[in-house]
Design an enzyme around this catalytic site. Structure first.
Site, short mmCIF file in Angstrom:
data_model
loop_
_atom_site.label_atom_id
_atom_site.label_comp_id
_atom_site.label_asym_id
_atom_site.label_seq_id
_atom_site.Cartn_x
_atom_site.Cartn_y
_atom_site.Cartn_z
N ASP A 45 1.92 4.07 2.75
CA ASP A 45 0.86 4.89 2.17
C ASP A 45 1.43 6.02 1.29
O ASP A 45 1.43 5.89 0.07
CB ASP A 45 -0.06 5.42 3.27
CG ASP A 45 -1.46 5.76 2.77
OD1 ASP A 45 -1.76 5.50 1.59
OD2 ASP A 45 -2.27 6.28 3.57
N ASP A 46 1.86 7.11 1.93
CA ASP A 46 2.40 8.26 1.19
C ASP A 46 3.65 8.74 1.92
O ASP A 46 3.63 9.76 2.63
CB ASP A 46 1.36 9.39 1.13
CG ASP A 46 0.09 8.93 0.43
OD1 ASP A 46 0.09 8.85 -0.81
OD2 ASP A 46 -0.89 8.62 1.13
N GLU A 92 -10.96 3.67 6.40
CA GLU A 92 -9.91 4.58 6.87
C GLU A 92 -10.61 5.68 7.67
O GLU A 92 -10.37 5.82 8.87
CB GLU A 92 -9.14 5.15 5.67
CG GLU A 92 -8.00 6.11 6.06
CD GLU A 92 -7.31 6.74 4.85
OE1 GLU A 92 -7.88 6.75 3.75
OE2 GLU A 92 -6.17 7.27 5.03
N HIS A 102 0.85 -1.20 0.00
CA HIS A 102 0.00 0.00 0.00
C HIS A 102 0.88 1.24 0.00
O HIS A 102 1.31 1.71 1.05
CB HIS A 102 -0.92 -0.03 1.23
CG HIS A 102 -1.91 1.08 1.31
ND1 HIS A 102 -3.10 0.98 2.00
CD2 HIS A 102 -1.91 2.35 0.80
CE1 HIS A 102 -3.77 2.11 1.92
NE2 HIS A 102 -3.05 2.97 1.20
N HIS A 161 1.26 4.82 -2.54
CA HIS A 161 0.86 5.61 -3.71
C HIS A 161 2.10 6.29 -4.27
O HIS A 161 2.74 7.07 -3.56
CB HIS A 161 -0.16 6.67 -3.31
CG HIS A 161 -1.38 6.13 -2.63
ND1 HIS A 161 -2.57 5.92 -3.29
CD2 HIS A 161 -1.59 5.72 -1.35
CE1 HIS A 161 -3.47 5.43 -2.44
NE2 HIS A 161 -2.90 5.30 -1.25
N HIS A 168 -9.61 1.14 -0.83
CA HIS A 168 -9.51 1.78 0.48
C HIS A 168 -10.91 1.75 1.10
O HIS A 168 -11.88 2.16 0.46
CB HIS A 168 -9.10 3.25 0.33
CG HIS A 168 -7.66 3.48 0.00
ND1 HIS A 168 -7.03 2.87 -1.05
CD2 HIS A 168 -6.74 4.29 0.59
CE1 HIS A 168 -5.77 3.30 -1.09
NE2 HIS A 168 -5.56 4.15 -0.11
N1 ADE Z 1 -4.56 8.73 -1.79
C1 ADE Z 1 -3.31 8.72 -1.33
N2 ADE Z 1 -3.27 8.33 -0.06
C2 ADE Z 1 -4.56 8.08 0.31
C3 ADE Z 1 -5.19 7.63 1.49
N3 ADE Z 1 -4.50 7.36 2.61
N4 ADE Z 1 -6.52 7.50 1.50
C4 ADE Z 1 -7.22 7.77 0.40
N5 ADE Z 1 -6.69 8.19 -0.73
C5 ADE Z 1 -5.36 8.34 -0.79
ZN ZN Z 2 -3.66 4.85 0.61
#
Ligand code: ADE
Ligand code: ZN
Length: 337
Positions: free
Chosen positions: A278-279, A200, A17, A19, A197
């Site tokens: 994630d990011d 969350e 996971h 992006h 997703h």
């Molecule tokens: N796009 C990038 N990171 C995300 C996240 N944690 N939740 C939803 N969309 C995303």
């Molecule tokens: Zn994500």
């Protein structure tokens, strides 16, 4: 480096996971803005970092989509992807399945082919040069329409061979999985793996929809599933993999603090939880840092880490012989350390 950090780095792991647009580091953002002659509302890397204070998912998404505007050429997508792959290989990843958001780029007039060719080129080079295997998952932006998602699926047709699956991301609340039921059915017909997703920020009902309507193969986040004990039982029974993102959850205030993170409870409930970043450029840590931070916050032990690393391969879309080989490598590593 602490003993536990060294153990984490050496442990064979997969990341499921992440992006790619969320791996765009501030320094790279400046470099791409300069070479593409694009204005960005920051003067220094410190300005950028100061802006990365979020109270919820939307706060983050607004700044993340703005950051992605510096990505224009195939070289930009190649360089961003390569930098991430290099970094995650240093963290001890052996396999990654990464997301990208084509609509963020095609809506600005960037060709689908430019985006995907740059990313796929970097994945191939990482396989050759780093021994890191990789798969690519195309996410639909759920704040956009079903029609736009169908259009994206059509644009992806020539790339069916290089795409592993489709996912669903962006603003969760108000955009339930049911909105994309037909697109996911069409993607399944084309042979794509399905992830989404859910849970969350959205309620457990969204996780139910992702399972029942989208027929997902893997659940991204899933934190709020814990509010529904029957749903937890089902996720355990179906051995559904959850791609959990501890530092993201902290930065986006899904948890108040990391010591409140439910990861340890998820494992104790028998859920197939995994750790992911994630990011990472926005949330303060790549794969190993997510493992380390949550290990410290929740007093995880080596056995937990071994389970988490095994879960990352069990939850991957690798074929069974490859999964078995990775599990054997984890056992050998654990026995030797
Ligand atoms: N796009 C990038 N990171 C995300 C996240 N944690 N939740 C939803 N969309 C995303
Ligand atoms: Zn994500």
């Amino acid at each position: 480096m602490s003993d536990m950090t060294a153990f984490i780095k050496g442990l064979p792991k997969a990341e499921l996971h992440m992006h790619l647009e969320g791996s765009l580091e501030p320094a790279q953002m400046f470099a791409f803005a300069m070479r593409n002659k694009i204005d960005i509302p920051f003067k220094t890397v410190e300005d950028v970092q100061a802006a990365y204070q979020f109270t919820n998912l939307q706060d983050f998404l607004d700044i993340y989509y703005q950051g992605a505007q510096v990505l224009v050429t195939g070289e930009d997508f190649y360089d961003m992807t390569s930098a991430y792959l290099q970094r995650v290989a240093e963290d001890g990843a052996w396999h990654v399945e990464v997301f990208f958001d084509p609509q963020t780029h095609t809506d600005r007039g960037i060709e689908f082919a430019t985006v995907i060719d740059g990313i796929v080129g970097a994945l191939k080079d990482a396989e050759d040069n780093l021994g890191l295997s990789g798969g690519l998952i195309m996410c639909f932006l759920r704040h956009l329409s079903e029609e736009a998602a169908f259009d994206t699926l059509k644009q992806a047709e020539p790339y069916t061979d290089v795409l592993l699956g489709v996912g669903l991301d962006s603003s969760e609340v108000g955009h339930p999985p049911s909105k994309f039921e037909r697109v996911f059915a069409a993607a399944k017909e084309r042979g794509f793996k399905l992830v989404a997703h859910a849970g969350e920020e959205g309620p457990p009902a969204y996780v139910h929809e992702a399972l029942d309507l989208l027929k997902i193969d893997r659940l991204d986040h899933g934190n709020r599933a814990l509010e529904d004990s029957e749903l937890v039982d089902r996720l355990v029974r179906e051995q559904m993999t959850l791609t959990v993102c501890p530092l993201s959850n902290q930065k986006l205030c899904v948890v108040d603090q990391l010591t409140d993170h439910p990861l340890r409870r998820m494992l104790e409930l028998g859920l197939r939880a995994t750790i992911n970043s994630d990011d990472p450029a926005y949330f303060g840590g790549y794969l190993a840092e997510n493992y380390s931070a949550v290990t410290e916050a929740l007093a995880l032990e080596k056995d937990h880490l071994i389970t988490l690393a095994k879960n990352s391969f069990l939850g991957s879309f690798l074929d069974q012989p490859s999964i078995n080989a990775h599990l054997t490598a984890i056992d050998a590593y654990a026995a030797a350390t």
